[in-house]
Design a protein around this motif. Sequence first.
Motif, PDB file in Angstrom:
ATOM      1  N   LYS A 177     115.821 126.434  64.844  1.00  0.00           N
ATOM      2  CA  LYS A 177     116.005 125.448  63.778  1.00  0.00           C
ATOM      3  C   LYS A 177     115.565 124.063  64.278  1.00  0.00           C
ATOM      4  O   LYS A 177     115.814 123.684  65.409  1.00  0.00           O
ATOM      5  CB  LYS A 177     117.470 125.413  63.356  1.00  0.00           C
ATOM      6  CG  LYS A 177     117.788 124.491  62.193  1.00  0.00           C
ATOM      7  CD  LYS A 177     119.261 124.570  61.829  1.00  0.00           C
ATOM      8  CE  LYS A 177     119.609 123.690  60.643  1.00  0.00           C
ATOM      9  NZ  LYS A 177     119.449 122.261  60.913  1.00  0.00           N
ATOM     10  N   ASP A 178     114.880 123.331  63.410  1.00  0.00           N
ATOM     11  CA  ASP A 178     114.378 121.974  63.687  1.00  0.00           C
ATOM     12  C   ASP A 178     113.272 121.961  64.745  1.00  0.00           C
ATOM     13  O   ASP A 178     112.943 120.890  65.286  1.00  0.00           O
ATOM     14  CB  ASP A 178     115.498 121.026  64.106  1.00  0.00           C
ATOM     15  CG  ASP A 178     116.537 120.824  63.014  1.00  0.00           C
ATOM     16  OD1 ASP A 178     116.121 120.690  61.849  1.00  0.00           O
ATOM     17  OD2 ASP A 178     117.739 120.831  63.315  1.00  0.00           O
ATOM     18  N   GLU A 216     109.952 125.290  51.223  1.00  0.00           N
ATOM     19  CA  GLU A 216     111.211 126.024  51.160  1.00  0.00           C
ATOM     20  C   GLU A 216     111.780 126.318  52.550  1.00  0.00           C
ATOM     21  O   GLU A 216     112.984 126.508  52.697  1.00  0.00           O
ATOM     22  CB  GLU A 216     111.013 127.333  50.386  1.00  0.00           C
ATOM     23  CG  GLU A 216     110.688 127.105  48.911  1.00  0.00           C
ATOM     24  CD  GLU A 216     110.586 128.397  48.142  1.00  0.00           C
ATOM     25  OE1 GLU A 216     110.606 129.474  48.789  1.00  0.00           O
ATOM     26  OE2 GLU A 216     110.476 128.345  46.910  1.00  0.00           O
ATOM     27  N   SER A 217     110.899 126.357  53.558  1.00  0.00           N
ATOM     28  CA  SER A 217     111.377 126.678  54.906  1.00  0.00           C
ATOM     29  C   SER A 217     110.982 125.637  55.953  1.00  0.00           C
ATOM     30  O   SER A 217     111.407 125.718  57.101  1.00  0.00           O
ATOM     31  CB  SER A 217     110.856 128.047  55.348  1.00  0.00           C
ATOM     32  OG  SER A 217     109.437 128.060  55.341  1.00  0.00           O
ATOM     33  N   TYR A 219     110.306 121.268  56.599  1.00  0.00           N
ATOM     34  CA  TYR A 219     110.448 119.913  56.068  1.00  0.00           C
ATOM     35  C   TYR A 219     109.628 118.938  56.909  1.00  0.00           C
ATOM     36  O   TYR A 219     109.236 119.232  58.036  1.00  0.00           O
ATOM     37  CB  TYR A 219     111.922 119.491  56.057  1.00  0.00           C
ATOM     38  CG  TYR A 219     112.536 119.256  57.428  1.00  0.00           C
ATOM     39  CD1 TYR A 219     112.547 117.990  58.012  1.00  0.00           C
ATOM     40  CD2 TYR A 219     113.115 120.307  58.147  1.00  0.00           C
ATOM     41  CE1 TYR A 219     113.113 117.768  59.264  1.00  0.00           C
ATOM     42  CE2 TYR A 219     113.690 120.101  59.392  1.00  0.00           C
ATOM     43  CZ  TYR A 219     113.679 118.830  59.942  1.00  0.00           C
ATOM     44  OH  TYR A 219     114.230 118.607  61.188  1.00  0.00           O
ATOM     45  N   ARG A 230     108.964 120.293  60.686  1.00  0.00           N
ATOM     46  CA  ARG A 230     109.910 121.063  61.497  1.00  0.00           C
ATOM     47  C   ARG A 230     110.509 122.196  60.655  1.00  0.00           C
ATOM     48  O   ARG A 230     110.484 122.146  59.422  1.00  0.00           O
ATOM     49  CB  ARG A 230     111.024 120.166  62.036  1.00  0.00           C
ATOM     50  CG  ARG A 230     110.533 119.044  62.947  1.00  0.00           C
ATOM     51  CD  ARG A 230     111.692 118.226  63.507  1.00  0.00           C
ATOM     52  NE  ARG A 230     111.207 117.126  64.332  1.00  0.00           N
ATOM     53  CZ  ARG A 230     110.888 117.248  65.615  1.00  0.00           C
ATOM     54  NH1 ARG A 230     111.021 118.429  66.216  1.00  0.00           N
ATOM     55  NH2 ARG A 230     110.451 116.214  66.315  1.00  0.00           N
ATOM     56  N   SER A 231     111.061 123.168  61.336  1.00  0.00           N
ATOM     57  CA  SER A 231     111.641 124.312  60.651  1.00  0.00           C
ATOM     58  C   SER A 231     113.024 123.973  60.106  1.00  0.00           C
ATOM     59  O   SER A 231     113.825 123.330  60.782  1.00  0.00           O
ATOM     60  CB  SER A 231     111.741 125.499  61.612  1.00  0.00           C
ATOM     61  OG  SER A 231     112.505 125.143  62.748  1.00  0.00           O
ATOM     62  N   LYS A 232     113.281 124.401  58.878  1.00  0.00           N
ATOM     63  CA  LYS A 232     114.602 124.187  58.289  1.00  0.00           C
ATOM     64  C   LYS A 232     115.642 125.134  58.880  1.00  0.00           C
ATOM     65  O   LYS A 232     116.821 124.818  58.955  1.00  0.00           O
ATOM     66  CB  LYS A 232     114.538 124.391  56.771  1.00  0.00           C
ATOM     67  CG  LYS A 232     113.855 123.272  56.016  1.00  0.00           C
ATOM     68  CD  LYS A 232     113.935 123.513  54.508  1.00  0.00           C
ATOM     69  CE  LYS A 232     113.336 122.347  53.745  1.00  0.00           C
ATOM     70  NZ  LYS A 232     113.389 122.553  52.272  1.00  0.00           N
ATOM     71  N   THR A 233     115.180 126.326  59.276  1.00  0.00           N
ATOM     72  CA  THR A 233     116.092 127.333  59.820  1.00  0.00           C
ATOM     73  C   THR A 233     115.433 128.018  61.005  1.00  0.00           C
ATOM     74  O   THR A 233     114.222 127.883  61.224  1.00  0.00           O
ATOM     75  CB  THR A 233     116.420 128.405  58.763  1.00  0.00           C
ATOM     76  OG1 THR A 233     115.182 129.045  58.375  1.00  0.00           O
ATOM     77  CG2 THR A 233     117.073 127.806  57.538  1.00  0.00           C
TER      78      THR A 233
END
Length: 522
Positions: A177-178, A216-217, A219, A230-233
């Motif tokens: 994540k992130d 959606e995944s 941001y 970066r990744s949301k999850t």
Amino acid sequence: MELYKDQHMEIISRDNKVFVKKHREDYTMKDFETLLKEFPRIKLTNFMELKNLFNQQNGDFVEIGVLLPEMDIQISKDAMTANILFYEDPKKISNSEDELNLKIKEIAASIGIEYGLKRILWEELEKKKHVIAEGKEPEDGVDAKITYFQNPTRRPKIGLDGRADFSDMNFIFEIEKDAWLGEKIPASEGIPGMNVLGKEIPAKAGKDLILKYNPESVYESEENGKIIIRSKTAGVLDDSNGLISILQHLEIKTDIGVETGNIEFDGSIAIKGTVLPGYSVKATGDISIEAKEGVSGADSIESTGGDIYIRGGVFGHSKTIIRAGGSVFLKHANEATIYAENEICIEMYAIGSNLSGRIVRLDGVNGKIIGGVTEATSYIHTAIAGNQHERRTELIIHTIDQKEKMGEVRYKAGKIKEIEQEMGVLESRVIQLQPLTKQMNAQQLEVFEDTKYKYELKKSVVIQLNYEIQTILKQLSEIEKECVEVTKMAFEGTIIKIGKRSSMLKTRTNGVFKMENGELNV
């Protein structure tokens, strides 16, 4: 104004026009030409009148030309340079360098020169023409630069003996994540220039580029002047359709069988065991099956948008179907049906199997295709085709319909244009509302965020359509390059077909088989 007078000739100027009068009959044209060299500012414009003057008796003044200025400044068409031309010796015009440059400055100002005026040095006056003003060219902005996180390459290792090793391919790479997924250094505006008339010349802004990601995944945020995504999850990085996305990741440490049942998952799946007979696995992302013994008798293994990796290969027993939206990698295939939108890569052999992909590639040293039907739209590669028992083995290249594919490209390009117009409306709304966000109530903020979200979704669709267009164009670029390559031996009974042309081999051979002058070179 009297310019010259003696007993032979008189020269005067009036309103910058030059007149001459001859006093003696014996004064010739040649004598006048010699005299004229002492007056570089006189430019002849009426040669016939001058000629007539020396062919007749003495008379009145005759207009022969114009009196040029002591110096003349000429501005280029693009107003980026100004040149001064001296018609008189500068040292006769002025007594010093300072006095000369002051005169030049006054003339330059009178014709509108405001920028880039240069000083003329006294020691350089032997030149007749000088650049006395230069504008500043604009400096174009720098294009945006985008860098993405690179997934490890999904390719088998090639040993010194030329053999491909599928045992360790780093097939699924997990993302936290992130985690940093990419960044954009925005385009710069450039630095404006200036012409000699003092008019600003706008600089060409650098070309902007779009960060291609699924909102959606993933941001984005601004960090130190860069746009970072970066990744949301946590999950698995996927870029199969041209968009950076994070898929959910499911790890199954056992076999797919009685304990798990059939598996269907929106994301990627890593299976530490195998898929037992009669069971199936379906995922939107990549599927990795790590069991060394491979898969035997499974019902189906399907990835709608990713790749499939089977470490130990597959024994299909004439019922297993493997289907991938990307590529399929496996050690061997025995009596299985395999479809891939991109490549099928097999380390050892395919026996009695039906294979279909853009490219079907077996190891060039020991790879074997024995029996079954192997179909591709671009390229088939193997070391051996068929066997000494002349088992029917079909190697088929399906040529694509160029007209149909170009129609698809035009349709998708039209859809992109429509969506981009809709995006323009949404973007205008976002730009108008952005400064007012601090004054919005909860409902208004929700509408604003929804507008931004709709814009990002439409951007994703445009990127997807562009990706599909590029895929089709890649296919079109392969037209007339389609071939079947057998590096070691194609046995009797092997059928090679490209487009509408086919041939069954009667003798053993090898080589690259393709269309030449409308015929198959078998």
